[in-house]
Each structure stands twice: as structure tokens, then as C-alpha cells.
Write an enzyme that holds these catalytic residues in place. Sequence first.
Site, PDB file in Angstrom:
ATOM      1  N   HIS A 119     107.151  37.448   9.512  1.00  0.00           N
ATOM      2  CA  HIS A 119     108.441  36.809  10.216  1.00  0.00           C
ATOM      3  C   HIS A 119     109.166  38.043  10.912  1.00  0.00           C
ATOM      4  O   HIS A 119     109.706  37.529  11.892  1.00  0.00           O
ATOM      5  CB  HIS A 119     109.435  36.363   9.028  1.00  0.00           C
ATOM      6  N   LYS A 152     106.041  28.454  -2.664  1.00  0.00           N
ATOM      7  CA  LYS A 152     106.357  28.311  -4.116  1.00  0.00           C
ATOM      8  C   LYS A 152     107.969  28.542  -4.543  1.00  0.00           C
ATOM      9  O   LYS A 152     108.333  29.475  -3.868  1.00  0.00           O
ATOM     10  CB  LYS A 152     105.337  29.582  -4.906  1.00  0.00           C
TER      11      LYS A 152
END
Lengths: 178, 275
Positions: free
Chosen positions: A35, A93
Amino acid sequence: MTELKTPLGDEILSLRAGDRVSLSGTIYTARDEAHMRMMEEGIPFNPEGAVIYHCGPVVKDSKIVAAGPTTSARMNDLSGFLIDAGVRGLIGKGGMGENLLNQIRGRAVYLAFTGGCAALAASRMTLKGVYFEDLGMAEAVWEISVENLPLTVGMDSAGGDLYQKVRDNARDNYERMF
Amino acid sequence: MLIENISRATEKAIREAEIHLPGDFMRALEKTIAKETSPVAKAEYENILENIIQAGRLEVPICQDTGLHIFFVTLPPEIPLTSEIYEGIYEGVRRANKSVPLRPNAVDPITRKNSGDNTGVNVPAVHIRPGEKFTITAMPKGGGSENMSRLAMFLPSETGRIKSFVVETMLIAGGRPCPPVVLGVGIGSTFDGVCSLAKEALLEPVDSMDEFEQEICDAVNELGIGPMGLGGDTTCIAVKVKKGHCHTASLPVAVNVQCWACRHATVEVEVPCND
């Protein structure tokens, strides 16, 4: 169960937290370092309708060996630019923060994949390519073709957040008991 | 010769633990699934079951977090406790890294430098007890659930707080330890001993509970966290309690949280004949 195919379009806007979907097409793995690299150097793939998977897979001989989801909350403050660029789906998750919930409003969806299900994921994945390989196996951006990945809508584009609902409910239940 | 047998048994125990879940856990999981009413939770269970099947079929680890390694060893009277036992186990871990394969998870606690082979200072932990046979139990423990574990030093008058402490542990943990979990609860002993009791409690069969364990388990499930924190009837598959006598001034309580990948396996070590 709703069948989704990448690139994702406006069909995701009608999904609601708790819905089941089956995803096919192309997904891109990305963890913290990927990222940050993408923020600096740009997104190396077409982000329009793309799906990001929070995952650090085990790859051996150009095959995905294990590819369970990692904790998405680590990417809470790193995902806004992807949504702005047209990314329509995040898979991971544990859900994400309020900030992200606002960023996906009217635009994207957060999809929960069952923690630990590394072998199930690998059995439905084919490796297509890789970006930022110098970041190492876990942090590189792997381009993966998936077939019928079974997911649950965790956070929807209308502000629905299943995780928050469950957390609030658990707090109430605890206070009622003790 | 013995050291080679220890390495071989260790590698085999790790491999078995990483790829196949124990029978008692599978029985407990099936019971849990049968009574689930939430459609979201049912779908999560479908994924978990399919994952367990695929891990066995492809012979790959159940979870990509192949854990930090802990061993429980029983030694018969004829085997002396020597450094060879530790060396054999360490060598078995190094071999399993390549053969299973394992993810290298052992790092220096401050520099975070990875040792690369899952061994290091005081790692893996090896607990040795006398027994009838020479056995090695491998227990790989994932980081996500280990991080949600807690210890409290209560007052002797606070036995009534044990249940709420365990339930609160899961309230704080939510979906992070990958529920449905198994909870190992240590009660008594000392500051250090109670955590050991909690860990060892996770080796007890999880397909049966006594009244106290069932009561705590039911209370945890009333939270409604469900598999992966997405809601459901079952957050906790079983609670296992292990007690130890403690100081008259103390009441230590520890909760060791175990994710649904409740892994451990025991392998007997072949003892070479000396005649």
C-alpha cells in the site's frame, strides 16, 4: 449466493452486510508495504473495478501454496487512495475502521474471507503475475485469478457494518450477564 | 542413533499437527456445526470444513500461520534426560521448515530479526515429564489467538470473578483470534505456572467438558460473536480448565486463546536397542 465477476461495477452497491457472494476473476494481494509503495509510485494495475486481497501468500514454483486472509485493520488508513482510484472491493479478515466505512460509502464493498482458510483459497487460485517482487513474498502484489471464492459481505456501501453490529451486541450481552 | 530418531519423530509430529486436526476436535466441531442457526456462521463453517479437506488432500498446512512451536515430551525411566533430546527436537524443527513447509515465525523480540528456521533463544519451548513411553507432542500455536490471551492475579476472595474474566477475554478479543475458539484456562499455581496450566489445558480432549467448563463455555457463546466475529451461536467450541494449588494469598487465572485451527499431534520415538 450472489455471483460476482471482476471488474466489479454498480452491482456491488445493492449488496448488504451479511450477504454471501462468490467471486471470480482477478484479484491483487496487498499488505502494508505494498500500500505504501503504491501511494508513492502509483498503482501498477488498472484499479477501475479492481479487487484488493489483504493476504501474504506462500508461493512456490509459480503456484499459490497457501493464501489465507490477513488482518485488514492494519490497512485502515492506507486504503482511501485505492477507493478514490476506482477499486470496488477489499477482501480480508476482521473488518476495518469507521474511516474506511465512510470511504466506501456509495462506491465499494468490504468482503470477509474466513481466517485460516489458506488451503481452500489456494485450491481456487491461479497465479497470473507479480508487481513489487522486491518487497518479498508476503508483501509483494500478486495478480491472482480466482474461481468461486466464497465470501461474506462484512461492510457495505450503504454504511452497514456487520462487525460493529456483532461487537455492540456482544457488549450488551456481556453487561446483561455480569 | 537416538538423536536421529528424535529428529524424525519431531518432524513427523509437526507435519501431522500442521496438516490434520485431532479427532476429538473434529468431533466437537461437527457438534457445533450441527446446532448453528445463523446463515452467515453456517457459511463460515462450510469454508472451514472445506479448508480442512483441502489441506489433507493437497497435504499443505491448514493455516498459513504455521505457528510458534511448543513441545511436550514424556520420557520413560530407561531414557536419560540429556541435551541430545533438545538437539534432536531442534533439528526436527529445522527439517520440518523445508519438508512441511513452515513459515519462519521466530524473531528476536527487540530487533525483530527473523532466525529463518523457527528456532532461536528459548524457542521452541520444550516441556519434559516422566512417562511410560518416549513420546513427542508438537503444538504449533498461531500468533493471532496467542495475542488475545490474558493473565490476572485475583484476590483469594474473588473466585466468583473467574467466569466473567474468561468471558471478558473473548469480549475484548472479538473476531481477532479467528473464532470459534478453544479456551485453555489455568487456575491457581503461580504467576509463571498458571500460564503453563492454561496452555496444557489445550491438550485435553475438547469433545467433553465438566459442569464448570460447560458453564463458562455457554456464557462465552451468549456473547454472540460467532465464527470470525460475524455473529453466530458458537464463539467457543470448548473451555478446558486445569488447576494447581496456589499460595494462600493468591489466585492467578490465565486464559490461553486457541483459534479454530486447534493443532497438536503426538508421535512415539523409536528407542534403539543397546545390546
